[in-house]
Design an enzyme around this catalytic site. Structure first.
Site, PDB file in Angstrom:
ATOM      1  N   CYS A  76      -5.143  -3.468   3.133  1.00  9.77           N
ATOM      2  CA  CYS A  76      -4.919  -3.397   4.335  1.00  9.77           C
ATOM      3  C   CYS A  76      -6.008  -3.121   5.460  1.00  9.77           C
ATOM      4  O   CYS A  76      -6.700  -4.545   5.505  1.00  9.77           O
ATOM      5  CB  CYS A  76      -4.049  -2.056   4.607  1.00  9.77           C
ATOM      6  SG  CYS A  76      -3.211  -2.036   6.287  1.00  9.77           S
TER       7      CYS A  76
ATOM      8  N   SER B 159       1.015  -1.804   7.339  1.00 15.65           N
ATOM      9  CA  SER B 159       0.615  -2.028   8.548  1.00 15.65           C
ATOM     10  C   SER B 159       1.667  -1.933   9.822  1.00 15.65           C
ATOM     11  O   SER B 159       2.863  -2.660   9.720  1.00 15.65           O
ATOM     12  CB  SER B 159      -0.040  -3.706   8.777  1.00 15.65           C
ATOM     13  OG  SER B 159      -0.255  -4.060   9.950  1.00 15.65           O
TER      14      SER B 159
ATOM     15  N   LYS C 165      -9.361   1.686  -2.058  1.00 16.71           N
ATOM     16  CA  LYS C 165      -9.647   1.175  -0.584  1.00 16.71           C
ATOM     17  C   LYS C 165     -10.784   1.578  -0.365  1.00 16.71           C
ATOM     18  O   LYS C 165     -11.324   2.427  -0.265  1.00 16.71           O
ATOM     19  CB  LYS C 165      -8.420   1.809   0.100  1.00 16.71           C
ATOM     20  CG  LYS C 165      -8.374   1.056   1.690  1.00 16.71           C
ATOM     21  CD  LYS C 165      -7.123   1.676   2.103  1.00 16.71           C
ATOM     22  CE  LYS C 165      -7.163   1.051   3.694  1.00 16.71           C
ATOM     23  NZ  LYS C 165      -5.926   1.515   4.377  1.00 16.71           N
TER      24      LYS C 165
ATOM     25  N   GLU D  78       0.686  -1.157  -0.042  1.00 16.55           N
ATOM     26  CA  GLU D  78       0.024  -0.008   0.095  1.00 16.55           C
ATOM     27  C   GLU D  78       1.048   1.431   0.074  1.00 16.55           C
ATOM     28  O   GLU D  78       1.918   1.407   0.635  1.00 16.55           O
ATOM     29  CB  GLU D  78      -0.680  -0.006   1.303  1.00 16.55           C
ATOM     30  CG  GLU D  78      -1.802   1.149   1.408  1.00 16.55           C
ATOM     31  CD  GLU D  78      -2.450   1.012   2.935  1.00 16.55           C
ATOM     32  OE1 GLU D  78      -3.501   1.629   3.066  1.00 16.55           O
ATOM     33  OE2 GLU D  78      -1.980   0.081   3.889  1.00 16.55           O
TER      34      GLU D  78
END
Length: 616
Positions: free
Chosen positions: A164, A192, A112, A45
């Site tokens: 994520c 993360s 997302k 990401e």
């Protein structure tokens, strides 16, 4: 129709605004993947910009600059498909996206759908969530590109994405809709943050997801201390049919890692792997990588540390030693020094110690209240790891400050009336000279306060809180104490033997007072239990009392007194937490008001809630 696909997952250590460096890591990953016959390569990401770009995401130019980087990447993608993360602005809103490029053609942007908003995350400030099942087109370089909730196909295999936080939303997560679309592969490109014990949680999620969605699940995380506080572990996980079948080595000192997997849709007997999870190992590896990246990205020449001989400063000295040992072991001496822009003309039989002599400078700053034991502890530890060691007395400075105040107010200061002021002036007097040493060396001053002391304000502002970076402010004192014993025995740091024999003390009162931290406060394990319930679980004082009265086995009035002290000290010391140097996020929760737990600087101090304890 083929059911095979050579897949790679590339973790990269990126830095906001380092456009050249970020593209270099991506291009080198692509080159390596192509040289090894990879057909599909997935990056994490926001890999183009870095996750920690903060309010840069809100500007018009920054997402546009990210798209310009994507234009540079597209020509690199001959005979390969890549997926890479970046922000995309459409009019007034910004979306967190994955761009899919196949054979030099941009195939689409996946947006997302869920924003992370808990703990250290603040994504709603920057990004807008995309709605499930919605698609549109986006004009890019003169072409209309599919944008939104879309899926792709490669070698007859259908694949999609959960980005994520998308994967952590239970029945709402995109994976359920991907299952309905008969997806074979799900990729989870993530940013993360590291926390001790989190890797096991991710493994459980990945294994559950592959079984629940009847798809092979691929997880890929960012790597390194990207922008100061959060550390990313670069974890790569693959699961099929509920079994973990691939996991890489975490927390690498490399700029990037490419993990390759030969996927066969027909194959069902991939060997299951097991992994171990040791919080002590996770802590030292994450903190040492965090220090390494902070040092090189800040373009500093080394570290300076006021080494008291106690647990906190000693733990930080060991972390720097481990940074050198682990970095040299992984990168080699030449690359390690090059990445830090250091030159050492001659290395002896123990190169790590030679490097430590240049990288870490320590000083023991004694007063009349300092003991011989802590001096010997500091001296032995510095010698054992190779750090440069100085010692000097600050009694003259303390006396000068004290005499000036006594003359101004017209009386002598005494320990009976002026205990706190006399303690604090010693801690503060240490700050100017150690800062001077750091400035001379163009070095980062390491701050030594821990999370437990941050809870209750047991730290002198502009004293032991003074510094550029606070490596252990995210972990509790009880953990530090047990970790030091572990480091002595398991990592072979025998220079800790004096440290581990000492009882923690600020050594700010006269020696015949026999001052100890836990006498001033309460037992550190008790602070930890109250802290977990109050800060992590957000419980009231009464709820904490009712939970702990049976668990801790303390007398009721003693437990109540500890709870009262914790909440009163917590409330009055929020201003200190607001000013603590930047710290690494290392545990499942934090007391950092800028990234985890916000609390008013001025408040009623829980007085009503604490009075209610009397009725129990």
């Amino acid at each position: 129709m083929s059911s095979k696909l050579k897949i790679a997952l590339a973790t990269v250590n990126q830095t906001p605004l380092d456009w050249k460096g970020n593209i270099k890591n991506i291009s080198r990953s692509i080159d390596e993947a192509k040289s090894r016959g990879v057909e599909l390569l997935c990056f994490p990401e926001l890999a183009i910009t870095g996750y920690g770009s903060e309010d840069l995401f809100l500007s018009y130019w920054y997402p546009q600059k990210a798209l310009e980087q994507l234009k540079q990447i597209i020509p690199m993608c001959e005979n390969i498909t890549i997926a890479v993360g970046l922000p995309v602005r459409i009019q007034e809103v910004v979306y967190n996206c994955i761009a899919v490029v196949e054979n030099k053609q941009l195939m689409g942007f996946v947006a997302k759908q869920f924003m992370a908003i808990d703990g250290v995350h603040y994504e709603f400030r920057w990004f807008t969530p995309w709605k499930a099942n919605e698609t549109t087109s986006y004009e890019f370089d003169g072409e209309c590109i599919p944008f939104g909730d879309i899926i792709f196909e490669k070698n007859g295999l259908r694949y999609g994405f959960e980005i994520c936080e998308d994967a952590w939303r239970g029945k709402l997560r995109p994976g359920y809709r991907l299952k309905e679309k008969k997806i074979d592969l799900i990729f989870n490109p993530s940013a993360s943050h590291f926390a001790m014990g989190k890797s096991k949680t991710r493994e459980d999620l990945v294994c559950f997801s592959s079984k629940e969605f009847d798809a092979t699940y691929f997880y890929i995380n960012l790597l390194g201390n990207e922008s100061g506080k959060m550390i990313f572990d670069g974890e790569t996980l693959i699961s099929k049919a509920g079994k973990l079948i691939f996991k890489n080595r975490l927390l690498s000192f490399e700029d990037y890692q490419v993990s390759i997997f030969e996927y066969d849709h027909q194959k069902s007997n991939y060997p299951e792997i097991t992994s171990s999870h040791d919080k002590n190992q996770e802590f030292v590896q994450a903190a040492s990588l965090g220090l390494f990246d902070y040092l090189r990205k800040s373009r500093s020449s080394g570290f300076v540390l006021s080494l008291s001989g106690g647990a906190d400063s000693s733990s930080i000295a060991i972390l720097v030693a481990e940074m050198v040992k682990r970095g040299v072991a992984e990168l080699g001496i030449k690359t390690f020094l090059s990445k830090l822009n250091l030159k050492i003309e001659k290395l002896g039989d123990d190169p790590s110690k030679d490097i430590m002599t240049q990288i870490l400078t320590t000083a023991y700053q004694g007063t009349e209240n300092s003991s011989k034991e802590t001096f010997e502890s500091a001296k032995l530890l510095a010698k054992s790891i190779g750090a440069t060691f100085y010692d000097w007395e600050i009694g003259t400075e303390v006396k000068s400050y004290t005499q000036k105040i006594e003359k101004a107010i017209g009386r002598k200061l005494t320990w009976d009336k002026d205990d706190l002021a006399l303690q604090n002036i010693q801690a503060r007097s240490r700050s100017p000279i150690i800062w001077m040493l750091a400035n001379i060396k163009n070095a980062l001053l390491l701050t030594t306060s821990n999370r437990s002391e941050g809870d209750v304000g047991y730290a002198t502002m502009d004293g032991d809180t003074s510094g550029s970076i606070s490596p252990i402010a995210g972990v509790d004192k009880a953990f530090i104490l047990q970790w030091l014993r572990w480091a002595e025995n398991e990592l072979g740091h025998h220079g800790l033997k004096y440290v581990n024999a000492l009882q923690p003390s600020a050594e700010l009162r006269p020696l015949d007072n026999h001052q100890t931290d836990e006498d001033d406060l309460m037992p550190y394990p008790t602070i930890l239990e109250i802290e977990k319930l109050a800060i992590k679980d957000k419980r009231s004082p009464i709820a904490i009392y009712l939970i702990l009265k049976d668990e801790l086995g303390l007398e009721d009035e003693l437990l109540k007194s500890y709870i009262r002290k914790f909440f009163r000290l917590w409330s009055r010391n929020q201003w200190k937490r607001e000013r603590i140097a930047p710290s690494f996020h290392l545990d499942e929760f934090s007391v950092d008001p800028r990234s985890w737990y916000r609390f008013p600087i001025l408040s009623g101090g829980f007085e009503v809630e604490l009075e209610e304890l009397d009725s129990y």
